[in-house]
Write a protein that holds these residues in place. Structure first.
Motif, short mmCIF file in Angstrom:
data_model
loop_
_atom_site.label_atom_id
_atom_site.label_comp_id
_atom_site.label_asym_id
_atom_site.label_seq_id
_atom_site.Cartn_x
_atom_site.Cartn_y
_atom_site.Cartn_z
N MET A 1 43.82 45.46 53.77
CA MET A 1 44.20 44.48 52.75
C MET A 1 44.49 43.13 53.41
SD MET A 1 48.13 45.50 51.86
CE MET A 1 48.13 47.19 52.36
N PHE A 2 44.31 42.07 52.66
CA PHE A 2 44.50 40.72 53.20
C PHE A 2 45.44 39.92 52.31
CE2 PHE A 2 40.20 42.09 54.23
CZ PHE A 2 40.20 41.97 55.61
N LEU A 3 46.21 39.04 52.94
CA LEU A 3 46.94 38.02 52.20
C LEU A 3 46.14 36.76 52.44
CD1 LEU A 3 49.38 37.18 50.59
CD2 LEU A 3 50.64 36.89 52.70
N THR A 4 45.53 36.24 51.42
CA THR A 4 44.54 35.20 51.65
C THR A 4 44.49 34.21 50.49
OG1 THR A 4 42.20 34.87 52.19
CG2 THR A 4 42.67 36.63 50.66
N GLU A 5 43.73 33.14 50.69
CA GLU A 5 43.52 32.18 49.60
C GLU A 5 42.25 32.53 48.86
OE1 GLU A 5 43.27 28.21 51.05
OE2 GLU A 5 45.37 27.81 50.60
N ALA A 6 42.27 32.42 47.56
CA ALA A 6 41.06 32.65 46.77
C ALA A 6 40.82 31.41 45.93
CB ALA A 6 41.24 33.88 45.89
#
Ligand SMILES: Cc1cc2nc3c(=O)[nH]c(=O)nc-3n(C[C@H](O)[C@H](O)[C@H](O)COP(=O)(O)OP(=O)(O)OC[C@H]3O[C@@H](n4cnc5c(N)ncnc54)[C@H](O)[C@@H]3O)c2cc1C
Ligand code: FES
Length: 270
Positions: A1-6
């Motif tokens: 899983m990633f904590l990211t910008e979308a």
């Protein structure tokens, strides 16, 4: 899983109070699987503080994109409607377990109630890609709220719709329509179908009873209010058989219908 910008690429109201958002997020799109979800912050402010969970509606790995489909129900979803193309959301995902598709599966049934169709379109795409013959039952209150009928038809699925006001298709609920279908196709279990469902609690309970009676393996994608989204706070616990609790975010959101203690969870889904 990633904590990211979308990054929001496109955002459209597709029916009254229902929105489809296309997000560019290569990391999430390349790992996402049907039935998983994202957990997103809604704004840069602290209100609303908690992230909101949304099923992954479509996955486009080539272009590094995913779609979500959502219904406006409260503050967070109302604020989300304001996000314009170019806006960057702070997103956590892909989260949860996703649907299990047996590699030898030949026949599938999809049942969607209202916005419950959200996680099921990408599942339909996966099933068709694997050569699984897929029948889809979609129910909504009224004709304008039937979502994704054409998208499933374009995939080559056989689609039946029901509306509670009789404005399109079968007059009644999606479970009434499904029950009638089963009663006129009693040999359906002979093809060992798997059934995949998402919708309101009343629908789940009916579908669970019907699939037990007709000996059909059924998976349901549950919704519960969430805080952390990653299995730590226990805020999303549902009771399963044997008096045990499971976390919708980490152990689910997809569960076998046989596993869930439906009556014990009635408060959570009212
Ligand atoms: C795994 C998962 C996937 C989901 N996928 C989708 C999706 O694809 N599309 C979509 O429209 N919605 C989806 N939901 C529900 C969505 O997360 C909620 O509608 C949203 O968080 C509500 O935020 P809000 O601030 O607008 O509403 P709030 O102001 O927080 O609440 C408004 C109303 O919605 C109810 N509500 C809030 N959160 C939930 C929830 N998680 N489940 C059920 N009822 C809730 C509240 O009880 C209240 O009545 C999903 C929920 C989960 C747990
Ligand atoms: S939301 Fe925290 S454990 Fe599921």
């Amino acid at each position: 899983m990633f904590l990211t910008e979308a990054t929001v690429i496109d955002h459209l109201e597709i029916a009254s109070g229902y929105y489809r958002m296309i997000l560019e997020t290569p990391k999430i799109s390349c790992q996402a699987y049907p039935g998983q979800f994202i957990h997103t912050r809604i704004s840069d402010q602290y209100d609303p503080l908690l992230r909101r969970p949304f099923s992954i509606h479509r996955i486009d790995r080539k272009r590094g994109r995913i779609e979500i489909l959502y219904r406006v129900v409260g503050k967070g979803t109302h604020l989300l409607t304001k996000a314009r193309p170019g806006y960057k959301l702070d997103v956590f995902g892909p989260l949860g377990n996703g649907f299990k598709v047996d590699r030898y599966l030949k026949t599938a049934i999809i049942i969607a109630g209202g916005i419950g169709v959200a996680p099921l379109l990408t599942l339909g795409e996966e099933l068709v890609k694997r050569g699984v013959s897929t029948r889809v039952f979609i129910g909504a209150k009224t004709r304008g709220l039937i979502l994704c009928e054409n998208e499933f038809k374009e995939l080559g699925c056989e689609v039946r719709v029901s509306t509670e006001d009789g404005s399109s298709g079968y007059f009644g609920t999606v479970t009434d329509m499904f029950r009638d279908f089963l009663l006129s196709n009693e040999d359906i279990s002979g093809s060992s179908p798997s059934l995949f469902a998402c919708g309101p609690y009343s629908m789940f309970r009916e579908v669970a009873l019907l699939t037990r009676r007709f000996n059909i393996y059924c998976q349901v994608s549950l919704e519960e209010r969430m805080a952390c989204g990653v299995g730590v706070c226990l805020g999303c616990a549902v009771r399963v058989k044997g008096g045990v609790y499971k976390r919708v975010c980490k152990d689910g959101p997809v569960f076998s219908a046989e596993e869930v203690a439906w009556n014990d969870n009635s408060q959570a889904y009212c």
